[in-house]
Design a protein around this motif. Structure first.
Motif, short mmCIF file in Angstrom:
data_model
loop_
_atom_site.label_atom_id
_atom_site.label_comp_id
_atom_site.label_asym_id
_atom_site.label_seq_id
_atom_site.Cartn_x
_atom_site.Cartn_y
_atom_site.Cartn_z
N GLY A 130 0.65 -1.07 0.08
CA GLY A 130 -0.18 -0.26 -0.11
C GLY A 130 0.79 1.34 -0.09
O GLY A 130 0.34 2.36 0.41
N PHE A 131 1.99 1.09 -0.62
CA PHE A 131 2.93 2.63 -0.63
C PHE A 131 2.66 3.23 -1.72
O PHE A 131 2.78 2.93 -2.85
CB PHE A 131 4.36 2.11 -0.63
N ARG A 132 1.83 4.30 -1.52
CA ARG A 132 1.24 4.99 -2.37
C ARG A 132 2.15 5.89 -3.12
O ARG A 132 3.37 6.31 -2.74
CB ARG A 132 0.02 5.91 -1.90
N LEU A 133 2.15 6.06 -4.62
CA LEU A 133 2.89 7.09 -5.41
C LEU A 133 2.99 8.24 -4.93
O LEU A 133 3.89 9.23 -5.06
CB LEU A 133 2.68 6.86 -6.88
N SER A 134 1.73 8.68 -4.59
CA SER A 134 1.84 10.14 -4.08
C SER A 134 2.53 10.25 -2.83
O SER A 134 3.29 11.55 -2.56
CB SER A 134 0.22 10.47 -3.77
N LYS A 135 2.63 9.61 -1.96
CA LYS A 135 3.37 9.54 -0.73
C LYS A 135 5.02 9.53 -1.09
O LYS A 135 5.76 10.24 -0.66
CB LYS A 135 3.24 8.48 0.19
N LEU A 136 5.31 8.74 -2.02
CA LEU A 136 6.83 8.32 -2.77
C LEU A 136 6.92 9.93 -3.15
O LEU A 136 8.28 10.44 -2.56
CB LEU A 136 6.73 7.40 -3.70
N LEU A 137 6.29 10.67 -4.01
CA LEU A 137 6.49 11.74 -4.58
C LEU A 137 6.74 12.77 -3.67
O LEU A 137 7.76 13.77 -3.50
CB LEU A 137 5.57 12.37 -5.57
N GLY A 186 5.67 22.24 -7.25
CA GLY A 186 4.14 22.29 -7.60
C GLY A 186 3.80 20.76 -7.58
O GLY A 186 2.69 20.39 -7.23
N VAL A 187 4.78 19.78 -8.20
CA VAL A 187 4.37 18.50 -8.27
C VAL A 187 4.26 17.94 -6.92
O VAL A 187 3.51 17.10 -6.55
CB VAL A 187 5.42 17.55 -9.09
N GLY A 188 5.34 18.24 -5.99
CA GLY A 188 5.27 17.98 -4.52
C GLY A 188 3.86 18.34 -3.94
O GLY A 188 3.47 17.43 -3.18
N VAL A 189 3.35 19.51 -4.03
CA VAL A 189 2.21 19.98 -3.67
C VAL A 189 0.80 19.08 -4.07
O VAL A 189 0.11 18.79 -3.32
CB VAL A 189 1.90 21.53 -3.93
N GLY A 190 0.98 18.86 -5.62
CA GLY A 190 -0.10 18.06 -6.00
C GLY A 190 -0.18 16.67 -5.50
O GLY A 190 -1.31 16.20 -5.08
N ALA A 191 0.90 15.98 -5.18
CA ALA A 191 1.05 14.87 -4.52
C ALA A 191 0.62 14.71 -3.13
O ALA A 191 0.14 13.93 -2.67
CB ALA A 191 2.41 14.12 -4.94
N LYS A 197 -5.86 12.47 2.17
CA LYS A 197 -6.78 11.93 3.23
C LYS A 197 -6.30 10.44 3.35
O LYS A 197 -6.92 9.83 4.38
CB LYS A 197 -7.83 11.50 1.91
N PHE A 198 -5.20 10.21 2.93
CA PHE A 198 -4.61 8.63 3.58
C PHE A 198 -3.58 8.71 4.65
O PHE A 198 -3.35 7.80 5.32
CB PHE A 198 -3.80 8.16 2.34
N SER A 199 -3.29 10.15 4.80
CA SER A 199 -2.14 10.24 5.74
C SER A 199 -2.67 10.12 7.51
O SER A 199 -3.68 10.47 7.78
CB SER A 199 -1.50 11.68 5.66
N THR A 200 -1.89 9.32 8.00
CA THR A 200 -2.31 9.07 9.51
C THR A 200 -1.66 10.10 10.40
O THR A 200 -1.81 10.41 11.45
CB THR A 200 -1.60 7.77 9.93
N GLN A 201 -0.68 11.09 10.05
CA GLN A 201 -0.17 12.00 10.55
C GLN A 201 -0.24 13.48 9.91
O GLN A 201 0.59 14.14 9.28
CB GLN A 201 1.40 12.08 10.74
N LEU A 357 -10.29 6.28 -8.98
CA LEU A 357 -10.41 7.70 -8.61
C LEU A 357 -8.80 8.23 -8.08
O LEU A 357 -8.46 9.52 -8.37
CB LEU A 357 -11.38 7.92 -7.37
N TYR A 358 -8.07 7.62 -7.45
CA TYR A 358 -6.78 8.05 -6.90
C TYR A 358 -6.01 8.34 -7.99
O TYR A 358 -5.42 9.22 -8.04
CB TYR A 358 -6.47 6.83 -5.87
#
Length: 435
Positions: A130-137, A186-191, A197-201, A357-358
């Motif tokens: 479940g390691f999301r690409l958005s988190k990676l970026l 900007g890419v970092g902000v978009g990610a 919504k998935f972040s626990t912190q 949707l993600y």
């Protein structure tokens, strides 16, 4: 003793950590890491081939560890991009500089391979951990930006670039063009917003998002500020909470006067804004003088003139167009621009067609700063830059899907059964399957 499932999960966690490292090094490979040109070129090429080789190693490692398959269910974005690269290869026959075109093409082909391997490894890792690409970026870009913020304190001469007669300092300095750094942020902000919504912190994530926005303002990049506002607008329209919508809209409106005064209109120079820092006269001369000379096939891959720089009559002399679509037009002519626009169109169509949707939100969140940057800088079809890598990640992300081995076998069995009962009915087209 640990079970094989626990061992595999552990190894996938290790791969997710390696992916962060790979992306950080990949982005760094586009920076000016030395004042010596030869050393910089060696570092850039060496780092890029190193992370591509590491990605290939992870790709092969996963082949032996998992029965998971990945198939290309939407091949058109990939096929059109390959057509674009093939046209670039053909252009070596008529390029105004074989060496320059060949070097750019080689780096873009290598980037294409890297993006494929990276996304393929991520898809497998995402399904296991479940390691999301958005988190990676988000993590990778935040790490790099934090380094810039520390660097501007420790060594401002290196991390700041003085413009407007030395009256304005822009984050990026000698290392990277501030506009390109703004696009990266900007890419970092978009990610980051996609991952929110998935972040626990969420508190820590919020602090890092504010850090990114602060760094973006320090770049003084007008295009990146516009991209930031578009990203905020896009994501705020996705929420159903009217209070959040209203709060963000009011905050954005309150910040606009400050952004216009400090970033958009610099030193009160409105004329500079109106001609886009000399770009509009430059584009006008390119289209009226150079384009008619080579309208169909252009000057060769990433070339805009017979010489190394186009001597504009009404503006500066330049080696690139500062517009990714105009760059494709000058380099590969009307034929190349048609291929580029077709590839971009099918990619947009595929993004909106995806049922995930993600993926759709992440792709749009990343694409907004890339597209805005494409109108004023290197862009997604310009000279090699990390923006191309992010764009190719989008292309592969929306084109490829994971497929469980058992489901594929069952689907194939059902298909064979249907064909036996109705032999006159043609078989469904097979997907392109990647181990």
């Amino acid at each position: 003793m640990k079970s094989s499932k626990e061992i595999n999960s552990f190894s996938q966690q290790g791969i997710s950590t390696l992916l962060v490292f790979i992306l950080i090094v990949r982005i760094l490979s586009y920076f000016m890491l030395s004042e010596t040109v030869i050393v910089t070129q060696v570092l850039k090429i060496g780092l890029r081939f190193f992370v591509t080789g590491l990605s290939l190693f992870l790709f092969i490692l996963q082949l032996h560890q998992s029965r998971q398959k990945v198939y290309i269910n939407q091949p058109l974005p990939i096929l059109f991009y390959l057509t674009y690269l093939f046209l670039g290869l053909c252009s070596l026959l008529w390029s105004s500089s074989f060496n320059d075109s060949a070097l750019q093409l080689m780096m873009d082909i290598e980037g294409f391979v890297f993006a494929f391997l990276f996304v393929k490894v991520w898809i497998e890792c995402n399904n296991s951990t479940g390691f999301r690409l958005s988190k990676l970026l988000f993590v990778s870009i935040s790490t790099i930006v934090a380094g810039f913020l520390i660097g501007m304190i420790v060594n401002p001469g290196l991390f700041y670039r003085m413009t407007h007669g030395g009256e304005e300092a822009r984050l990026g300095g000698f290392i990277i063009n501030p506009n390109e750094l703004g696009m990266l942020i900007g890419v970092g902000v978009g990610a980051a917003i996609t991952d929110w919504k998935f972040s626990t912190q969420k508190f820590i994530s919020g602090i890092f998002i504010l850090m990114l926005v602060y760094a973006l303002v320090l770049t003084g990049s007008r295009s990146s500020v516009i991209a930031l506002l578009l990203i905020v607008f896009f994501f705020i329209m996705q929420t159903k909470d009217l209070r959040i919508r209203l709060g963000v809209i009011l905050t954005t409106l309150a910040a606009i006067p400050f952004l216009i005064k400090s970033v958009i209109i610099k030193q009160g120079n409105v004329e500079e804004v109106m001609n886009m820092t000399g770009r509009i006269p430059f584009w006008k001369d390119l289209l009226s003088i150079n384009f008619p000379k080579e309208p169909l096939l252009g000057y060769g891959y990433m070339r805009i003139d017979y010489t190394d720089k186009f001597e504009s009559i009404n503006a500066y002399a330049g080696a690139m167009t500062h517009n990714t679509f105009l760059q494709a037009l000058m380099g590969l002519g009307l034929i190349g621009l048609t291929v580029v626009l077709a590839q971009f169109a099918v990619t947009i169509f595929t993004i909106f067609k995806t049922t995930d949707l993600y993926k759709r939100r992440l792709a749009i969140g990343i694409l907004i700063p890339l597209l805005v940057n494409s109108f004023t800088e290197f862009g997604i079809f310009g000279e090699t830059n990390y923006g191309i890598i992010f764009y190719l990640m989008i292309v592969f992300m929306v084109s490829m899907e994971p497929s469980d081995e058992k489901l594929r076998i069952n689907s194939k069995a059902n298909s064979n059964e249907r064909n036996t009962r109705f032999p006159e009915r043609p078989s469904a087209p097979a997907s392109i399957v990647l181990q």
